[in-house]
Design a protein around this motif. Sequence first.
Motif, PDB file in Angstrom:
ATOM      1  N   GLY A 162      16.126  15.188 -32.202  1.00  0.00           N
ATOM      2  CA  GLY A 162      16.858  16.333 -31.690  1.00  0.00           C
ATOM      3  C   GLY A 162      16.037  17.592 -31.532  1.00  0.00           C
ATOM      4  N   ASP A 163      14.881  17.660 -32.227  1.00  0.00           N
ATOM      5  CA  ASP A 163      13.998  18.814 -32.114  1.00  0.00           C
ATOM      6  C   ASP A 163      12.829  18.566 -31.165  1.00  0.00           C
ATOM      7  N   GLY A 164      12.854  17.404 -30.483  1.00  0.00           N
ATOM      8  CA  GLY A 164      11.777  17.100 -29.550  1.00  0.00           C
ATOM      9  C   GLY A 164      10.563  16.467 -30.185  1.00  0.00           C
ATOM     10  N   ARG A 165      10.638  16.146 -31.478  1.00  0.00           N
ATOM     11  CA  ARG A 165       9.510  15.477 -32.135  1.00  0.00           C
ATOM     12  C   ARG A 165       9.494  14.000 -31.787  1.00  0.00           C
ATOM     13  N   ARG A 166       8.313  13.424 -31.694  1.00  0.00           N
ATOM     14  CA  ARG A 166       8.176  12.029 -31.293  1.00  0.00           C
ATOM     15  C   ARG A 166       8.513  11.104 -32.460  1.00  0.00           C
ATOM     16  N   ILE A 167       9.420  10.186 -32.177  1.00  0.00           N
ATOM     17  CA  ILE A 167       9.776   9.166 -33.165  1.00  0.00           C
ATOM     18  C   ILE A 167       8.878   7.951 -32.994  1.00  0.00           C
ATOM     19  N   ALA A 168       8.646   7.562 -31.738  1.00  0.00           N
ATOM     20  CA  ALA A 168       7.808   6.397 -31.436  1.00  0.00           C
ATOM     21  C   ALA A 168       7.354   6.486 -29.990  1.00  0.00           C
ATOM     22  N   THR A 169       6.222   5.849 -29.709  1.00  0.00           N
ATOM     23  CA  THR A 169       5.692   5.760 -28.345  1.00  0.00           C
ATOM     24  C   THR A 169       5.398   4.305 -28.039  1.00  0.00           C
ATOM     25  N   VAL A 170       5.929   3.830 -26.920  1.00  0.00           N
ATOM     26  CA  VAL A 170       5.780   2.421 -26.528  1.00  0.00           C
ATOM     27  C   VAL A 170       5.082   2.371 -25.180  1.00  0.00           C
ATOM     28  N   GLY A 171       4.034   1.562 -25.061  1.00  0.00           N
ATOM     29  CA  GLY A 171       3.297   1.443 -23.808  1.00  0.00           C
ATOM     30  C   GLY A 171       4.021   0.574 -22.800  1.00  0.00           C
ATOM     31  N   LEU A 172       3.724   0.796 -21.519  1.00  0.00           N
ATOM     32  CA  LEU A 172       4.312   0.034 -20.425  1.00  0.00           C
ATOM     33  C   LEU A 172       3.214  -0.617 -19.607  1.00  0.00           C
ATOM     34  N   SER A 173       3.599  -1.647 -18.868  1.00  0.00           N
ATOM     35  CA  SER A 173       2.634  -2.353 -18.029  1.00  0.00           C
ATOM     36  C   SER A 173       2.702  -1.938 -16.573  1.00  0.00           C
ATOM     37  N   ALA A 174       3.621  -1.002 -16.223  1.00  0.00           N
ATOM     38  CA  ALA A 174       3.814  -0.641 -14.817  1.00  0.00           C
ATOM     39  C   ALA A 174       2.516  -0.149 -14.196  1.00  0.00           C
ATOM     40  N   GLY A 175       2.238  -0.575 -12.965  1.00  0.00           N
ATOM     41  CA  GLY A 175       1.075  -0.117 -12.240  1.00  0.00           C
ATOM     42  C   GLY A 175      -0.192  -0.888 -12.547  1.00  0.00           C
ATOM     43  N   LYS A 176      -0.131  -1.939 -13.343  1.00  0.00           N
ATOM     44  CA  LYS A 176      -1.325  -2.694 -13.696  1.00  0.00           C
ATOM     45  C   LYS A 176      -1.445  -3.990 -12.900  1.00  0.00           C
ATOM     46  N   GLY A 177      -0.713  -4.090 -11.813  1.00  0.00           N
ATOM     47  CA  GLY A 177      -0.861  -5.237 -10.933  1.00  0.00           C
ATOM     48  C   GLY A 177       0.345  -6.144 -10.894  1.00  0.00           C
ATOM     49  N   GLU A 178       1.027  -6.328 -12.017  1.00  0.00           N
ATOM     50  CA  GLU A 178       2.135  -7.262 -12.048  1.00  0.00           C
ATOM     51  C   GLU A 178       3.467  -6.626 -11.650  1.00  0.00           C
ATOM     52  N   GLY A 210       0.811  -1.213   0.000  1.00  0.00           N
ATOM     53  CA  GLY A 210       0.000   0.000   0.000  1.00  0.00           C
ATOM     54  C   GLY A 210       0.842   1.259   0.000  1.00  0.00           C
ATOM     55  N   ARG A 211       1.885   1.277   0.826  1.00  0.00           N
ATOM     56  CA  ARG A 211       2.790   2.435   0.853  1.00  0.00           C
ATOM     57  C   ARG A 211       3.512   2.601  -0.475  1.00  0.00           C
ATOM     58  N   LEU A 212       3.915   1.494  -1.083  1.00  0.00           N
ATOM     59  CA  LEU A 212       4.606   1.590  -2.364  1.00  0.00           C
ATOM     60  C   LEU A 212       3.672   2.096  -3.456  1.00  0.00           C
ATOM     61  N   ARG A 213       2.426   1.675  -3.410  1.00  0.00           N
ATOM     62  CA  ARG A 213       1.470   2.180  -4.402  1.00  0.00           C
ATOM     63  C   ARG A 213       1.243   3.680  -4.223  1.00  0.00           C
ATOM     64  N   ASP A 214       1.298   4.137  -2.975  1.00  0.00           N
ATOM     65  CA  ASP A 214       1.108   5.570  -2.721  1.00  0.00           C
ATOM     66  C   ASP A 214       2.215   6.411  -3.354  1.00  0.00           C
ATOM     67  N   VAL A 215       3.428   5.885  -3.414  1.00  0.00           N
ATOM     68  CA  VAL A 215       4.563   6.665  -3.928  1.00  0.00           C
ATOM     69  C   VAL A 215       4.961   6.243  -5.338  1.00  0.00           C
ATOM     70  N   ALA A 216       4.247   5.286  -5.918  1.00  0.00           N
ATOM     71  CA  ALA A 216       4.593   4.803  -7.262  1.00  0.00           C
ATOM     72  C   ALA A 216       4.374   5.894  -8.310  1.00  0.00           C
ATOM     73  N   THR A 217       5.134   5.814  -9.375  1.00  0.00           N
ATOM     74  CA  THR A 217       4.947   6.747 -10.481  1.00  0.00           C
ATOM     75  C   THR A 217       3.680   6.388 -11.258  1.00  0.00           C
ATOM     76  N   ARG A 218       3.288   7.283 -12.132  1.00  0.00           N
ATOM     77  CA  ARG A 218       2.120   7.040 -12.991  1.00  0.00           C
ATOM     78  C   ARG A 218       2.540   6.747 -14.425  1.00  0.00           C
ATOM     79  N   THR A 219       3.756   6.296 -14.608  1.00  0.00           N
ATOM     80  CA  THR A 219       4.299   6.111 -15.950  1.00  0.00           C
ATOM     81  C   THR A 219       3.508   5.065 -16.734  1.00  0.00           C
ATOM     82  N   LYS A 220       3.095   5.434 -17.945  1.00  0.00           N
ATOM     83  CA  LYS A 220       2.361   4.514 -18.821  1.00  0.00           C
ATOM     84  C   LYS A 220       3.034   4.327 -20.177  1.00  0.00           C
ATOM     85  N   ARG A 221       3.889   5.276 -20.561  1.00  0.00           N
ATOM     86  CA  ARG A 221       4.464   5.230 -21.911  1.00  0.00           C
ATOM     87  C   ARG A 221       5.922   5.679 -21.893  1.00  0.00           C
ATOM     88  N   VAL A 222       6.674   5.198 -22.879  1.00  0.00           N
ATOM     89  CA  VAL A 222       8.016   5.694 -23.176  1.00  0.00           C
ATOM     90  C   VAL A 222       7.975   6.334 -24.556  1.00  0.00           C
TER      91      VAL A 222
END
Length: 363
Positions: A77-93, A60-72
């Motif tokens: 070099g100009d900040g334009r997106r080349i690709a977006t990859v989803g993550l599974s963090a925070g979905k239980g596993e 419970g404490r770890l979930r309270d401080v966990a990040t909300r990261t969902k994507r990479v």
Amino acid sequence: MENVLICGAGVAGSTLAYWLARNGFKVTVVERAQGMRSSGNPVDVRGPALPVVEAMGVVGRLRDVATRTKRVCLLDGDGRRIATVGLSAGKGEELEVPRSDLVTVLYEAACGDAEFLFDDTIAALRQDEHGVDVTFDRAAPRRFDFVIGADGLHSAVRRITFGAERSFVRPTGIHVATTSFGGPVDHPEEVLLHNTPGRLVAVHPSRDNGGVAFIFRAQAENVDHRDTARHKRIVTAAYGDAGWRVPELLERLREADDVFFDAVSVVDLPSWSRGRIALVGDAASCVSLLGEGSSLAIAGAYTLATALTSASPTGFGQYEAEHRARVRPARRTAKMTAAMLVPKTGIGLATRNLAARAWRWSV
């Protein structure tokens, strides 16, 4: 009641302290730092570590401080997106938690039943068949039944017991520097990655204060891992001509107090114990580049505590056999991970980006 000294109050040390104290040992933890550290980018708690933290009652404490990261997001070099990859963090596993928060939660779980000595470390060890005499830098000498080195890549316990670091620590040619972002990031659910050949800059979200990581390839240098001024100069020189937001992020690094810097290394030891002294966590088997080392440290500490509790004379061997089986797969994938994260060449970088574009459609 057997008494155990643990050197290092990090992920492995605090987890081990909790489980040994819970199983009837008298536990003392000595930590070189003056208090709990505040630096470090997010790390994962997953796989064999999850049932351990669940049994400790800290999920419970770890979930309270966990990040909300969902994507990479990979950026040019100009900040334009080349690709977006989803993550599974925070979905239980698995959980992704800032390292400083993970260490704090584990320490708080252990400190009620274990003695913690901060601002001190081990200066000398002398063991016999019945115990270990310990000389500290500051505290008075004491005798313990067992001593466990959970003091990281640059372990004092390993150096004193097994020999010089250069005999067992093999740099991979990759260096990492991290610091806080200085406030919330603009994209709280996304990790932003900007690569040039042999270099990566990452901006990582957290709950309140994001993090910045510089990961780059360079020849190993004989650098004191506590020489922060030198670390800042090395990183600045490595990224001096980089684009995107790198000049701004380098300025943050130069002004920061909470800088972590080290070479990514592999620790190779023929044995993790000698007599009544043993190693756990990065001191025994540093292999990870993407935060997996924290999960291995938690699992290894629990395995070691279980082996010592069994009161078997082969307890250290039992721990080592079981935990080496977890470490081997991580070691085999470390080179592939480095190639994907920090491609050496322009061709390698283009190939990685092409693969990321294809992968995004399947997540």
